[in-house]
Write an enzyme that holds these catalytic residues in place. Sequence first.
Site, PDB file in Angstrom:
ATOM      1  CG  HIS A 167      41.140  10.246 -23.500  1.00  0.00           C
ATOM      2  ND1 HIS A 167      40.572  10.203 -22.252  1.00  0.00           N
ATOM      3  CD2 HIS A 167      40.529   9.245 -24.207  1.00  0.00           C
ATOM      4  CE1 HIS A 167      39.667   9.240 -22.191  1.00  0.00           C
ATOM      5  NE2 HIS A 167      39.623   8.642 -23.368  1.00  0.00           N
ATOM      6  CB  ILE A 209      39.540  -2.783 -27.675  1.00  0.00           C
ATOM      7  CG1 ILE A 209      38.435  -1.822 -28.130  1.00  0.00           C
ATOM      8  CG2 ILE A 209      40.916  -2.138 -27.851  1.00  0.00           C
ATOM      9  CD1 ILE A 209      38.328  -0.561 -27.315  1.00  0.00           C
ATOM     10  CG  ASP A 262      45.069   7.965 -25.755  1.00  0.00           C
ATOM     11  OD1 ASP A 262      45.551   8.967 -26.327  1.00  0.00           O
ATOM     12  OD2 ASP A 262      43.855   7.687 -25.798  1.00  0.00           O
ATOM     13  CB  ALA A 264      41.715   0.769 -20.730  1.00  0.00           C
ATOM     14  NE  ARG A 265      36.773   5.100 -19.269  1.00  0.00           N
ATOM     15  CZ  ARG A 265      36.654   5.199 -20.589  1.00  0.00           C
ATOM     16  NH1 ARG A 265      37.749   5.242 -21.346  1.00  0.00           N
ATOM     17  NH2 ARG A 265      35.465   5.240 -21.164  1.00  0.00           N
ATOM     18  CD  GLU A 272      42.011  11.758 -19.641  1.00  0.00           C
ATOM     19  OE1 GLU A 272      41.042  12.198 -20.293  1.00  0.00           O
ATOM     20  OE2 GLU A 272      42.495  10.617 -19.807  1.00  0.00           O
ATOM     21  CG  ASP A 304      38.493 -10.645 -19.213  1.00  0.00           C
ATOM     22  OD1 ASP A 304      37.662 -10.905 -18.319  1.00  0.00           O
ATOM     23  OD2 ASP A 304      38.309  -9.745 -20.056  1.00  0.00           O
TER      24      ASP A 304
END
Length: 335
Positions: free
Chosen positions: A298, A163, A267, A242-243, A272, A182
């Site tokens: 989300h 992504i 998002d 992502a999270r 949630e 990364d």
Amino acid sequence: MNERRDTPTVGVTAGNAFDLSVERDVFDGMDVRFRPVDVESTDDLVAELADVDAVIDRLLAAPYTTEVIDALTECRIIARCGIGVDALDTDRAAERGMYVVNVPVYCQNEVSEHTLLLILALQRNLSAYDSAMRDGVWAQDVTTPTVHRLDGQRLGLVGFGTIARLVAEKAQAFGMDVVAADPYVDAAAMDEAGVEKRSFEAVLDDADVISLHAPLVEETRGTMDAAAFERMNDSAYLVNVARGGLVVEEELVTALREGEIAGAGLDVFAEEPASQGDSFPPFESRLRELDNVVLTPHVAWFSQEANDERRRTAARDVRRVLEGTVPENPVNDPQ
């Protein structure tokens, strides 16, 4: 596990959210019983799915804890219609001879598009303009916040998987310079994508936008905390598709209130709402009080094509296991 039945039962969560057309198509020619259910809690998972032979979980409204896994005494496979499996006790499932599978590839284009959507909405002050217009106010306020062109800005990616690579490609089309952090991707691979590899701290130091694309594991939980926000430029934006657990939300709220960063597009969230049948309870968060955020529920993953693909892929792996073969996308190794 008990003796296997001639006609297996497949529990399918989010029963009211979608029909069963995709799943029925995958199982065409095979004798199965579908049990569509709506769940809100681990207790619901146990009550509704204790005797099923397989589970296709379409929205992951409740975690599959050790207790849930142990209660699914007949189950041979849990198929997660998505990528993340941090809410499933995959180790306990393996100990019990139960596969857990996911859908690793289905919404990469959608999530990368949504990332750019949030960047553009923040950079172009979209929410404020839209709200004013809906109130009947022709507010050509072009100075607060200051709007800058994307061309020439620097995008910092935290994580450089599929992504993030698509985000980089799209951002470069807008003229953005892209850097990434990364530890599992080397500089040569990033260089091939026209992206400069940097340390996490160096990415924070001078990026105009920080976009998160890391998995949620123990070492990444709370990556964006008060110290990270302090390192960011006060004109920089944070984007997270992502999270939610990657961000310490209370510290983000403080950073936004105190002007340590310019804004955020989110998002995903640490907490949630879980579905209550056809509806969801209110979204409770102090982020709602802030004008310098853009919030979406989300949905970065969603398109009709992506939704059908994730359901189809998960159902195919369930069919494979029920027919006695191995799944294509296991995330554990049943004993």
